[in-house]
Scaffold this active site. Structure first.
Site, short mmCIF file in Angstrom:
data_model
loop_
_atom_site.label_atom_id
_atom_site.label_comp_id
_atom_site.label_asym_id
_atom_site.label_seq_id
_atom_site.Cartn_x
_atom_site.Cartn_y
_atom_site.Cartn_z
N HIS A 158 0.86 -1.19 0.00
CA HIS A 158 0.00 0.00 0.00
C HIS A 158 0.89 1.24 0.00
O HIS A 158 2.04 1.19 0.47
CB HIS A 158 -0.89 0.02 1.24
CG HIS A 158 -1.95 -1.02 1.25
ND1 HIS A 158 -3.02 -0.97 2.10
CD2 HIS A 158 -2.11 -2.16 0.51
CE1 HIS A 158 -3.80 -2.01 1.91
NE2 HIS A 158 -3.26 -2.76 0.95
N GLU A 190 0.99 3.87 1.82
CA GLU A 190 1.50 4.27 3.13
C GLU A 190 2.69 3.41 3.56
O GLU A 190 3.69 3.92 4.06
CB GLU A 190 0.41 4.14 4.21
CG GLU A 190 -0.83 4.93 3.96
CD GLU A 190 -1.93 4.13 3.29
OE1 GLU A 190 -3.10 4.25 3.74
OE2 GLU A 190 -1.65 3.39 2.33
N CYS A 232 -6.12 1.78 5.89
CA CYS A 232 -6.75 0.54 6.37
C CYS A 232 -6.15 0.20 7.73
O CYS A 232 -5.22 0.87 8.21
CB CYS A 232 -6.51 -0.58 5.36
SG CYS A 232 -4.79 -1.14 5.25
N CYS A 260 -2.32 -0.41 7.60
CA CYS A 260 -1.53 0.82 7.45
C CYS A 260 -1.60 1.68 8.71
O CYS A 260 -0.60 2.28 9.10
CB CYS A 260 -2.00 1.60 6.22
SG CYS A 260 -1.60 0.76 4.67
#
Length: 152
Positions: free
Chosen positions: A53, A55, A83, A86
Site C-alpha cells: 500500500h 503508506e 486501512c 496501514c
C-alpha cells in the site's frame, strides 16, 4: 507557523498509481523541516504484494532514508483513509500527524471500521486530520472504479 499541505504530492502519486492500473492511492512522508522524505503510490499488483500500500511503501522508504524505524515528528499525507494494516504501521513508526483525504467506509481503519488508534493495544496515536483534499481524492477513486466497471 502556517500550515502547508503536501496532499498534492500524495495526489500525484495516486494519479501515477492509476496509470499503472493500481488503485489510485498515494502517500507522502514529510519531515518536521517540511522536506518530503518519501512518496509512493499503491503497487500491490505490480509487486504481487498485498502489503504494498502507498503508506507502507512511503514509510519503508522514509525509514531507509533516515536510517531509523521511527519517524517521530514526521507527517504522513495519504489520499485515502488508511486501512487497519496501514494504521498499525503508522503507529509502529510513531508518525506524528496523519492527514488523509477521502474516508473509506468499506476498509478504513482510522475513522471507520477497526479504528486502530482507539484500541488500548495501540501504543502511539498520531494527530489525525481528515478530509484534506477529499473531493480530489474521491473523484480520482470514483473515476478509476467507474472505468473498471465499464471494462476499460
Amino acid at each position: 507557523m502556517t500550515f502547508r499541505s503536501f496532499m498534492e504530492v500524495a495526489l500525484a502519486e495516486a494519479r501515477a498509481a492509476a496509470v499503472r492500473g493500481e488503485v489510485p492511492v498515494g502517500a507522502a512522508v514529510v519531515a518536521p523541516s517540511g522536506r518530503v522524505v518519501s512518496q509512493a503510490g499503491n503497487r500491490t499488483r505490480e509487486l504481487h504484494d498485498p502489503t504494498a500500500h502507498a503508506e507502507i511503501l512511503a514509510i519503508r522508504a522514509a525509514c531507509a532514508d533516515l536510517g531509523s524505524e521511527r519517524l517521530v515528528g514526521h507527517d504522513l499525507y495519504v489520499t485515502l483513509e488508511p486501512c487497519a494494516m496501514c494504521a498499525a504501521a503508522l503507529a509502529a513508526a510513531r508518525i506524528g500527524r496523519l492527514y488523509y483525504g477521502a474516508a473509506d467506509p468499506k476498509s478504513g481503519g482510522v475513522g471507520q471500521g477497526a479504528r486502530v488508534f482507539a484500541h488500548p493495544q495501540c501504543h502511539h496515536v498520531p494527530e489525525v486530520y481528515d478530509g484534506i483534499d477529499a473531493v480530489a481524492s474521491e473523484k480520482l477513486l470514483k473515476a478509476f472504479f467507474a472505468d473498471r466497471r465499464e471494462g476499460n
